[in-house]
Every structure is written in C-alpha cells, then in structure tokens.
Design a protein around this motif. Sequence first.
Motif, PDB file in Angstrom:
ATOM      1  N   ILE A   1      -4.302   1.203  -1.516  1.00 54.29           N
ATOM      2  CA  ILE A   1      -4.096   2.949  -1.218  1.00 54.29           C
ATOM      3  C   ILE A   1      -4.310   3.603  -2.133  1.00 54.29           C
ATOM      4  CG2 ILE A   1      -2.132   4.574  -0.914  1.00 54.29           C
ATOM      5  CD1 ILE A   1      -0.277   2.023   0.578  1.00 54.29           C
ATOM      6  N   ASP A   2      -4.283   3.333  -3.516  1.00 48.48           N
ATOM      7  CA  ASP A   2      -4.674   4.055  -4.737  1.00 48.48           C
ATOM      8  C   ASP A   2      -6.249   4.179  -4.625  1.00 48.48           C
ATOM      9  OD1 ASP A   2      -3.893   5.832  -6.885  1.00 48.48           O
ATOM     10  OD2 ASP A   2      -5.104   4.431  -7.933  1.00 48.48           O
ATOM     11  N   LEU A   3      -6.850   3.175  -4.277  1.00 50.61           N
ATOM     12  CA  LEU A   3      -8.445   3.051  -4.298  1.00 50.61           C
ATOM     13  C   LEU A   3      -8.848   4.080  -3.485  1.00 50.61           C
ATOM     14  CD1 LEU A   3     -11.191   1.961  -5.182  1.00 50.61           C
ATOM     15  CD2 LEU A   3     -10.729   0.081  -3.572  1.00 50.61           C
ATOM     16  N   ILE A   4      -8.121   4.214  -1.933  1.00 51.17           N
ATOM     17  CA  ILE A   4      -8.529   4.997  -0.835  1.00 51.17           C
ATOM     18  C   ILE A   4      -8.320   6.453  -1.507  1.00 51.17           C
ATOM     19  CG2 ILE A   4      -7.942   5.823   1.465  1.00 51.17           C
ATOM     20  CD1 ILE A   4      -7.109   3.069   1.926  1.00 51.17           C
ATOM     21  N   GLU A   5      -7.151   6.742  -2.335  1.00 55.42           N
ATOM     22  CA  GLU A   5      -6.797   8.122  -2.785  1.00 55.42           C
ATOM     23  C   GLU A   5      -8.026   8.465  -3.650  1.00 55.42           C
ATOM     24  OE1 GLU A   5      -5.197  11.579  -3.692  1.00 55.42           O
ATOM     25  OE2 GLU A   5      -5.202  10.228  -1.971  1.00 55.42           O
TER      26      GLU A   5
ATOM     27  N   LEU B   1     -10.291   3.294 -12.490  1.00 51.32           N
ATOM     28  CA  LEU B   1      -9.212   4.057 -12.221  1.00 51.32           C
ATOM     29  C   LEU B   1      -7.873   3.699 -11.395  1.00 51.32           C
ATOM     30  CD1 LEU B   1     -11.345   7.447 -11.946  1.00 51.32           C
ATOM     31  CD2 LEU B   1     -10.110   6.632 -13.776  1.00 51.32           C
ATOM     32  N   THR B   2      -8.356   3.025 -10.508  1.00 43.61           N
ATOM     33  CA  THR B   2      -7.197   2.482  -9.718  1.00 43.61           C
ATOM     34  C   THR B   2      -6.316   1.356 -10.416  1.00 43.61           C
ATOM     35  OG1 THR B   2      -8.462   2.699  -7.547  1.00 43.61           O
ATOM     36  CG2 THR B   2      -6.691   1.342  -7.465  1.00 43.61           C
ATOM     37  N   LEU B   3      -7.097   0.678 -11.232  1.00 39.49           N
ATOM     38  CA  LEU B   3      -6.323  -0.335 -11.971  1.00 39.49           C
ATOM     39  C   LEU B   3      -5.455   0.183 -13.251  1.00 39.49           C
ATOM     40  CD1 LEU B   3      -9.108  -3.027 -12.487  1.00 39.49           C
ATOM     41  CD2 LEU B   3      -6.775  -3.283 -10.815  1.00 39.49           C
ATOM     42  N   LEU B   4      -6.070   1.405 -13.650  1.00 41.09           N
ATOM     43  CA  LEU B   4      -5.322   2.290 -14.761  1.00 41.09           C
ATOM     44  C   LEU B   4      -4.034   2.752 -14.133  1.00 41.09           C
ATOM     45  CD1 LEU B   4      -8.194   3.948 -16.647  1.00 41.09           C
ATOM     46  CD2 LEU B   4      -6.506   1.878 -17.308  1.00 41.09           C
ATOM     47  N   ASN B   5      -4.103   3.254 -12.942  1.00 35.33           N
ATOM     48  CA  ASN B   5      -2.865   3.640 -12.198  1.00 35.33           C
ATOM     49  C   ASN B   5      -1.882   2.500 -11.890  1.00 35.33           C
ATOM     50  OD1 ASN B   5      -3.054   6.290 -12.018  1.00 35.33           O
ATOM     51  ND2 ASN B   5      -4.197   6.589 -10.297  1.00 35.33           N
TER      52      ASN B   5
ATOM     53  N   PHE C   1       3.289  -5.987  -3.235  1.00 37.95           N
ATOM     54  CA  PHE C   1       3.396  -4.451  -3.448  1.00 37.95           C
ATOM     55  C   PHE C   1       2.293  -3.920  -4.350  1.00 37.95           C
ATOM     56  CE2 PHE C   1       7.675  -4.456  -1.563  1.00 37.95           C
ATOM     57  CZ  PHE C   1       7.647  -3.260  -1.009  1.00 37.95           C
ATOM     58  N   LEU C   2       1.869  -4.824  -5.416  1.00 37.43           N
ATOM     59  CA  LEU C   2       0.937  -4.483  -6.206  1.00 37.43           C
ATOM     60  C   LEU C   2      -0.578  -4.522  -5.301  1.00 37.43           C
ATOM     61  CD1 LEU C   2      -0.527  -3.898  -9.020  1.00 37.43           C
ATOM     62  CD2 LEU C   2      -0.496  -6.430  -9.165  1.00 37.43           C
ATOM     63  N   THR C   3      -0.891  -5.378  -4.540  1.00 40.76           N
ATOM     64  CA  THR C   3      -1.999  -5.373  -3.526  1.00 40.76           C
ATOM     65  C   THR C   3      -1.925  -4.178  -2.739  1.00 40.76           C
ATOM     66  OG1 THR C   3      -1.969  -7.812  -3.484  1.00 40.76           O
ATOM     67  CG2 THR C   3      -3.284  -6.768  -1.694  1.00 40.76           C
TER      68      THR C   3
END
Length: 365
Positions: free
Chosen positions: A29-33, A51-55, A22-24
């Motif tokens: 998904i968040d990187l695309i966002e 920013l993705t890692l912080l989320n 799920f983390l992957t």
Amino acid sequence: MILDRYFARRFVQSFLVIGAVFLTLILLIDLIEQLRRFEGVDVSFGQLFSLTLLNAPAAISEILPLLMILSTIVLFVGLARSSELVVTRAIGRSGIRALVAPVAVALVIGGLAVTTLNPIVAATAERYQRLADTYRTGGPSVLSLSGEGLWLRQGSADGQSVIHATGFGGDGVTLFGVTILSYAKDGGPTQQIIAESAQLQDDVWLLNKVKIWPLTGGVNPETNAEDYETIKLPTTLTQDRIRDSLGRRESISIYDLPEMITQLEQAGFSTKQHEVWLQIELARPLFLVAMVLVGAAFTMRHARFGGTGVAVLAAVLLGFSLYFIRNFAQILGENGQIPVALAAWAPPIAAIMLTLGLLLHAEDG
C-alpha cells in the motif's frame, strides 16, 4: 513453567505470522502511495522502494495494538478448538493463570517497542523526510531548536540556505532576528542576509529591514553591502512543513525527547504535545497488555459453546474502541484539558481493570 513456555511460544508464533502478513500489506500500500506522491518527479523505483522501507517501522509501531489483539485471538481460539484450554483447566490451572505467559510476552514486546523500536522509528522517519525533501527540491529542509534559537535549512536546485532566527512568532510564519547564509551548489558561500523579521508568504520569505553582504571571491563584502526596506526571497519551505517539523514527535527518539522538551521551553514553544507523547510511549507496554486481555476476555471459552465469530468481532471492536479512547485522551492532554499523566496512563489502566473484570466474571461467574 513448561506450559507457560508453550503458551508463550504459541503466542510469539501467532504474533510473527500476523506481523509478517500486515507488513507485506503495508509495504504494498505504501509503495503505491509513494508512486502517487512522487508522480512527475525524476525518482527511480529503487528510491521509492527505499522510502517505503523507511516508512515500515513507523507503520508497524502504529499497528502494534492491533497485532497484539489479533495474536491473542488466534492463540486462544486455537487452544479452544484443540481443547487445550479444557485440559489446562482440568489439571487445576485457571484461565487467568494461563494468561501469565501471553501477558509477559506482551510486556517484553512493549518494552522492546519503547527502548528499541522507538529510536528506530525516529531514525527512519528523519531519514525518510530528508530523502523526500532531496528528491523534491534537490536538498533537505531541516529544522532544529537550541538555546540560541531556531535553525532552518532549505534546499533548492541553486544550492542550500541556512536560516537562523532568535525569535519565533508562534504562528508558524513569522521569524525575528533573522540571519540567512546562502551556499552555491559547489558548497561555497554566496551571500549573507540579516533582517529584522521574516514572514513566510506562499513560496517566498518577506524580509523586513534587510542588509545583504555578497560573499563571492574578489569582492569586499562591507563595501558592496546593500540595504533594503523589504525584499522577497524564494523558499521551498511551507507553513505546514515548519509546523510539522516542530511537532513531528515520531522523528524524535524517546531518549532525546526530554532534551527536546527543554529546548522547546527555552525557545518559548508549548511542550504539551511532546510531554503527552513521552508519557504515552512509556505507557505503551501496559496498553499492549490491555489488548491481550481484551482478546482473551472474549475467546477463552470452549469452541462447542459456539458464537466464536461474534466473540472475535466483539474483541476487535472493543480493542478499536480502547484505541480511539486513548487517542481522544491524548488530544485532551495536548490541549491542556486534562493532566498529562491522566491522558497517558488512565486509558491503559482502565482497560486492564475492565478486561480483568470480564475475565473474572467469565471464570468465576
């Protein structure tokens, strides 16, 4: 104890594998966002990935109930297919007793989520907001509350401004007793503004009964001060961002939340949302235990009975239903329609009682 440790180890392994999957997916998904959100902004891929890692911690914290129920399903379906549950019952240990180890692990994970993951989520969420504001406007926009009133900081390409207000209209757009200190890019002050009130309109602050003192070198501030009935001051803040800053509970550590509630009360703001959030966080271990019991209630049977797919689907649907019921109770608590303690603690306790009834019925008929 050996059997309990075995079940606990299997449960932890399932939890870690499912969590990694799920983390992957969340990171992709968040990187695309983030790429979509910062389209047209001069931001490198490395900055977007940071920013993705912080989320990621906030996302993991949000899906913990789902991870818990899926880990339970994987554990007991695997034990049923290998007939280990049959052997466990054959040695005189009931299915309810076999749940002790997964429930204990769920309590530990829930305790770590409250005491460790929650502060991590608060720190990363705050860091994410600061970086996002910096990439968009050249400087962070920060809101804080104290006994002295409301403090705001807004950034722009020209510099930074610190805004202090002794009162807040409660509508998200009106401030009273406003003092604004502006700084240039090099960090030096440029002017001080005092206004009776300020209203946020579109991209400007509309200031009323204003006096401006220039603070540049070689200029007498009082001699060159100017009075205005109204002026407009550009801003990067919006009504939604101010309200989000006040209500962004996930960016406040559970250790700081009681103090934040006190500050909100002193500033005249409603504290219902933060009080409910605090109690829900404290009740999180019980809710994770409820998810374990939900998964076990539908999967603790021998594989030869068939219907495993239907049982798994029923467990997941019931888990989602309990999750939405908890959110619904949270909304009712925040609106003051039910007591705070009832909104936070009733859903997990009721879920535990329900699933224990299902388990006892399955075990003893």
